[in-house]
Design a protein around this motif. Sequence first.
Motif, PDB file in Angstrom:
ATOM      1  N   LEU A 729      44.485 -48.006 -45.481  1.00 57.39           N
ATOM      2  CA  LEU A 729      43.418 -47.000 -45.482  1.00 57.39           C
ATOM      3  C   LEU A 729      42.755 -46.912 -44.108  1.00 57.39           C
ATOM      4  CD1 LEU A 729      41.750 -47.646 -48.961  1.00 57.39           C
ATOM      5  CD2 LEU A 729      43.150 -45.689 -48.284  1.00 57.39           C
ATOM      6  N   ASN A 730      42.502 -48.088 -43.510  1.00 53.62           N
ATOM      7  CA  ASN A 730      41.878 -48.075 -42.181  1.00 53.62           C
ATOM      8  C   ASN A 730      42.794 -47.398 -41.157  1.00 53.62           C
ATOM      9  OD1 ASN A 730      39.640 -49.420 -43.196  1.00 53.62           O
ATOM     10  ND2 ASN A 730      40.443 -51.451 -42.674  1.00 53.62           N
ATOM     11  N   GLU A 731      44.072 -47.695 -41.258  1.00 57.60           N
ATOM     12  CA  GLU A 731      45.010 -47.072 -40.313  1.00 57.60           C
ATOM     13  C   GLU A 731      45.087 -45.572 -40.539  1.00 57.60           C
ATOM     14  OE1 GLU A 731      49.639 -47.609 -38.791  1.00 57.60           O
ATOM     15  OE2 GLU A 731      48.766 -49.018 -40.253  1.00 57.60           O
ATOM     16  N   PHE A 732      45.055 -45.140 -41.810  1.00 56.49           N
ATOM     17  CA  PHE A 732      45.094 -43.706 -42.091  1.00 56.49           C
ATOM     18  C   PHE A 732      43.826 -43.024 -41.584  1.00 56.49           C
ATOM     19  CE2 PHE A 732      44.803 -39.959 -44.850  1.00 56.49           C
ATOM     20  CZ  PHE A 732      46.061 -39.411 -44.617  1.00 56.49           C
ATOM     21  N   ALA A 737      41.086 -39.691 -37.432  1.00 62.67           N
ATOM     22  CA  ALA A 737      40.111 -39.589 -36.346  1.00 62.67           C
ATOM     23  C   ALA A 737      40.794 -39.236 -35.036  1.00 62.67           C
ATOM     24  CB  ALA A 737      39.333 -40.899 -36.226  1.00 62.67           C
ATOM     25  N   GLU A 738      41.962 -39.825 -34.808  1.00 65.22           N
ATOM     26  CA  GLU A 738      42.710 -39.508 -33.582  1.00 65.22           C
ATOM     27  C   GLU A 738      43.107 -38.037 -33.563  1.00 65.22           C
ATOM     28  OE1 GLU A 738      46.013 -42.098 -33.270  1.00 65.22           O
ATOM     29  OE2 GLU A 738      44.870 -43.715 -32.312  1.00 65.22           O
ATOM     30  N   ARG A 739      43.532 -37.540 -34.692  1.00 66.52           N
ATOM     31  CA  ARG A 739      43.922 -36.124 -34.753  1.00 66.52           C
ATOM     32  C   ARG A 739      42.717 -35.235 -34.495  1.00 66.52           C
ATOM     33  NH1 ARG A 739      48.097 -33.133 -36.332  1.00 66.52           N
ATOM     34  NH2 ARG A 739      47.699 -31.104 -37.297  1.00 66.52           N
ATOM     35  N   GLN A 740      41.527 -35.582 -35.038  1.00 69.90           N
ATOM     36  CA  GLN A 740      40.326 -34.792 -34.797  1.00 69.90           C
ATOM     37  C   GLN A 740      39.934 -34.836 -33.323  1.00 69.90           C
ATOM     38  OE1 GLN A 740      37.101 -35.835 -37.363  1.00 69.90           O
ATOM     39  NE2 GLN A 740      35.603 -34.520 -36.329  1.00 69.90           N
ATOM     40  N   ASN A 741      40.075 -36.002 -32.697  1.00 67.76           N
ATOM     41  CA  ASN A 741      39.750 -36.110 -31.273  1.00 67.76           C
ATOM     42  C   ASN A 741      40.704 -35.280 -30.420  1.00 67.76           C
ATOM     43  OD1 ASN A 741      37.631 -37.846 -31.788  1.00 67.76           O
ATOM     44  ND2 ASN A 741      38.920 -39.683 -31.621  1.00 67.76           N
ATOM     45  N   ILE A 742      41.997 -35.267 -30.780  1.00 65.39           N
ATOM     46  CA  ILE A 742      42.973 -34.459 -30.027  1.00 65.39           C
ATOM     47  C   ILE A 742      42.604 -32.984 -30.117  1.00 65.39           C
ATOM     48  CG2 ILE A 742      45.377 -33.732 -29.966  1.00 65.39           C
ATOM     49  CD1 ILE A 742      46.137 -36.571 -30.846  1.00 65.39           C
ATOM     50  N   ILE A 743      42.208 -32.533 -31.314  1.00 67.28           N
ATOM     51  CA  ILE A 743      41.828 -31.121 -31.462  1.00 67.28           C
ATOM     52  C   ILE A 743      40.571 -30.823 -30.650  1.00 67.28           C
ATOM     53  CG2 ILE A 743      41.131 -29.374 -33.127  1.00 67.28           C
ATOM     54  CD1 ILE A 743      42.803 -30.823 -35.226  1.00 67.28           C
ATOM     55  N   ILE A 790      41.822 -22.884 -32.401  1.00 65.62           N
ATOM     56  CA  ILE A 790      41.549 -24.323 -32.362  1.00 65.62           C
ATOM     57  C   ILE A 790      40.289 -24.648 -33.159  1.00 65.62           C
ATOM     58  CG2 ILE A 790      40.953 -26.244 -30.836  1.00 65.62           C
ATOM     59  CD1 ILE A 790      42.703 -24.953 -28.704  1.00 65.62           C
ATOM     60  N   GLU A 791      39.289 -23.764 -33.073  1.00 71.58           N
ATOM     61  CA  GLU A 791      38.055 -23.995 -33.814  1.00 71.58           C
ATOM     62  C   GLU A 791      38.298 -23.933 -35.319  1.00 71.58           C
ATOM     63  OE1 GLU A 791      33.420 -22.373 -33.704  1.00 71.58           O
ATOM     64  OE2 GLU A 791      35.024 -21.286 -32.661  1.00 71.58           O
ATOM     65  N   LYS A 792      39.119 -22.977 -35.763  1.00 66.53           N
ATOM     66  CA  LYS A 792      39.471 -22.887 -37.178  1.00 66.53           C
ATOM     67  C   LYS A 792      40.237 -24.126 -37.634  1.00 66.53           C
ATOM     68  CE  LYS A 792      37.962 -18.859 -38.673  1.00 66.53           C
ATOM     69  NZ  LYS A 792      37.043 -18.777 -39.864  1.00 66.53           N
ATOM     70  N   ARG A 793      41.186 -24.584 -36.764  1.00 69.47           N
ATOM     71  CA  ARG A 793      41.980 -25.761 -37.114  1.00 69.47           C
ATOM     72  C   ARG A 793      41.082 -26.993 -37.224  1.00 69.47           C
ATOM     73  NH1 ARG A 793      47.059 -26.624 -33.415  1.00 69.47           N
ATOM     74  NH2 ARG A 793      47.513 -24.600 -34.367  1.00 69.47           N
ATOM     75  N   LEU A 794      40.075 -27.088 -36.354  1.00 65.40           N
ATOM     76  CA  LEU A 794      39.146 -28.228 -36.417  1.00 65.40           C
ATOM     77  C   LEU A 794      38.324 -28.194 -37.707  1.00 65.40           C
ATOM     78  CD1 LEU A 794      37.921 -30.694 -34.999  1.00 65.40           C
ATOM     79  CD2 LEU A 794      36.339 -29.137 -33.823  1.00 65.40           C
ATOM     80  N   ASP A 795      37.877 -27.018 -38.087  1.00 67.38           N
ATOM     81  CA  ASP A 795      37.120 -26.904 -39.336  1.00 67.38           C
ATOM     82  C   ASP A 795      37.980 -27.266 -40.546  1.00 67.38           C
ATOM     83  OD1 ASP A 795      34.987 -26.105 -37.812  1.00 67.38           O
ATOM     84  OD2 ASP A 795      35.344 -23.953 -38.108  1.00 67.38           O
ATOM     85  N   GLU A 800      39.751 -30.988 -44.911  1.00 70.75           N
ATOM     86  CA  GLU A 800      40.877 -31.590 -45.625  1.00 70.75           C
ATOM     87  C   GLU A 800      40.942 -33.097 -45.465  1.00 70.75           C
ATOM     88  OE1 GLU A 800      44.280 -29.643 -44.097  1.00 70.75           O
ATOM     89  OE2 GLU A 800      43.853 -27.717 -45.097  1.00 70.75           O
ATOM     90  N   ALA A 801      40.246 -33.670 -44.474  1.00 75.84           N
ATOM     91  CA  ALA A 801      40.362 -35.103 -44.225  1.00 75.84           C
ATOM     92  C   ALA A 801      39.954 -35.948 -45.421  1.00 75.84           C
ATOM     93  CB  ALA A 801      39.554 -35.484 -42.980  1.00 75.84           C
ATOM     94  N   PRO A 802      38.828 -35.716 -46.084  1.00 71.51           N
ATOM     95  CA  PRO A 802      38.482 -36.538 -47.258  1.00 71.51           C
ATOM     96  C   PRO A 802      39.497 -36.430 -48.383  1.00 71.51           C
ATOM     97  CG  PRO A 802      36.554 -35.361 -46.447  1.00 71.51           C
ATOM     98  CD  PRO A 802      37.717 -34.778 -45.730  1.00 71.51           C
TER      99      PRO A 802
END
Length: 827
Positions: A729-732, A737-743, A790-795, A800-802
């Motif tokens: 879970l921590n790794e996921f 978080a890494e994907r959100q930072n890249i965006i 990119i803004e739409k993808r971030l939203d 979807e993350a939870p």
Amino acid sequence: METEKEANEAVVSVSGPEINNVNSSLNMADASYPRSYTTNTSQENELLAIADNFHRQFSHLHPERKRLLLCPVNECGVKKFVSTTIRPAPTDHPELYSWQGCASFVSDFLTLEPLELPYDPPARLFSSTLVMQNQRATSFEYAVLLCGLLLGADYDAYCVSGYAHREMCLLDQRLQDCPLLGTQAEKVASEHQSPQDKYTVRPPRQLKSHFEEQLQEKKKEQEAEAASLHEQEVEEPGEQRPFDPLWVHCWVLVLSGCRGVQENFFIDPLSGLSYSTDTASFLGIESLWNTFNCYVNKQDCGRGCGDVLYDLEDVNLWEPVIYGATSKKELMLEIEKDEQRLFSQYIEEDEDVQLAEYKEEEKEEEDEEEPQPFAMPTPWVTYINITNQDLETRFPRGQKVNRYRKAKLEQFVPYLRMDGLVSRLSLYKDRDCTEVAMVKEEYLHRSDHLEQREVNKVEDFTTDRFKRGRRFHLIFHRYRSMTVDSIHEMEFSDAARVDDLVWRVVTPGEMTETFHARPDFLYYRRSVFGRHVQFSQNKEADPKIHLVQVVERFHRDESKAANEDVAERVFMMSEGRIDVTFHLREHRIIALKMSFTTAAENTQQRRGEELTPAQMECLRTPTLREMTSLMADEDKVSVHIKESMKEVRDIVSCREKEETDIYLLFSPWTTVGAARARTQREEMESLAEEEHQWLLEKEKDILAPVLLRLSNPRTLSAKDAKHLRQDCLNEFRHRLAERQNIILQRFEKEKQELQMKQEWYQRNQLNMTEQEEEEYQRSCCEKTLTIHVIEKRLDMHKEEAPAKLLEFDHKLREDDRLVRLLLKCPH
């Protein structure tokens, strides 16, 4: 001529009374055979009647002659005329284009089955197709198959029914020398024959008495005859056997006139060897036949076959069974006439004359009304199909053994043995073949390129010959044992070596090397050692050698004067002296020499003490530059000798390793190699498919990264399962978080580039052209669109993350490896 009904009745009594016993032992109703095998056409029945009539008349006129082989039964118990049993077999294999290749294939492919009655011709004659399938045949079936191959290759060949010695009929070659001995000796002699040099000095003439030489030759001949007689009487009492009746045998006759054959000759199909027609091996001829006709011999064979003439058109010499049948010679003449007639038709200009001549010829043919000759039926045997696999695996069960006089030849199919052995010739000292004197072996497709090996048991030497292209460019190696301290003779391919080395002989006390076409004109080097060469266990270390003397010889360099061109130089390390000999100058008989030691006074003293005044004129004092150069060359020679001895050690160790790890190189152009390549490809494809499936399963396995860090434990406890779930879970979460930072980084980057573009436009707005303004507007629109996406993808990612985290946790709880363990552990 008998009617067809009489012909059918006459078929019953052809070829003798013993046919009925053979018919009872054959399968008469085998449905797997073609119709031509089990039945006869009306034309064949008529031919059998003609043959039966001929046989009755021949038996009446010549009651002392044995029964002729005219109509034996086939494998289905049906009588067939011998000429229809031969099927010409054209082939597309280059190995079977010559009579040597055809004879060799037949003798290797088949196994001899002796005749049931060796003194009478056989009552049955099987088809070549069955013989090819079973690989067992009598001498008559051998000859029929070979004759078919030769006729397919456009030879004028005939099967010969006659008599021969018992040893030839049974393929007993124990009283004959092996035919490979002469060919191998000639090949080796031609390889090692040194080219004649026209500038070599002729040897002095030896004065001998020719009369004494003749007396010695006569004495040697008498002694040889006496020894041979004594050998026959004492050592080979088995050869003095009582009179043996004539053994029936069948072989092949090839007449001249086709395929460049200049003289008639025989071929023994059992051994594949050729013989002249006057040989004493064949004792007599009864008949001969091919697809055109069968001929009975009317000549006397009391003295063998040497006086027999083979003009088959002469009825006084040969009686044809079918009168008027077309022979191959007549057929070739008709073809030539037709070709000349067609050629004349193109040349003639007057068509009316040609038409009148054609009508006159037709009228003459109608007036003569000659009866049409009997046409030989087509062969009843189906076409013979020889495949590549038959040529490659020609020996029955993959191997064949032939015994000769004091020799045994073993032949193997390629790839049958793991060491690549295809031929082994063992030579013995005695006739009983109990003590081996020499073994000659031939190899194919070996990874070390070994082609021939000769083991001399008498001299205790082993000789290996290699194909070009192997390591160290070695093509010949003769040794006593595979150790560095033993005697080694090596030959190399000079075209592939940098040092142009051709020959090297190494003994415990010295080493001799021969070179060819070197740029420094060196062709000979001989090194003498004071003690045995010591090698270190470290292969990179140089061997320890104690040089006593090194002799080098050079060819003439025409670019230098003779008194400056070195012919020989001797480095005597033990004495600290160097002797140099130059090439001979014109009109001189003594070459100029130069000698010096490390001390100059020793050199002057040696010149005065050891040399005469006449020799002093041919000795010059070396200059300081020459002495320095020679001393440097001495050091270089020592280095070269160490490298040569190191190479000898490497070659010996390499050969030892190759002999312990032998593998064969499979060629895809052979049937065995193609099958092996196909199997390897299928295995590689299955392995690749298994690996691909494993990777797919690993990609779907959500626990694989964590289990890999834990070295894939076989069993897990409840506590380990809880930690494993928490780590996943921590790794996921970390990946989300890494994907959100890249965006976010991409969003900030695009936004910053748009801001810089707008600032650049504000600065250069007044000086911009219309094209630059259009390009600016287009780039701004693209950047704005990218930022919006990119803004739409971030939203979407934040929304979807939870849900993704809950779904991933659900998969972990439902995993078969964790579900039971997580139930045991408190939340």
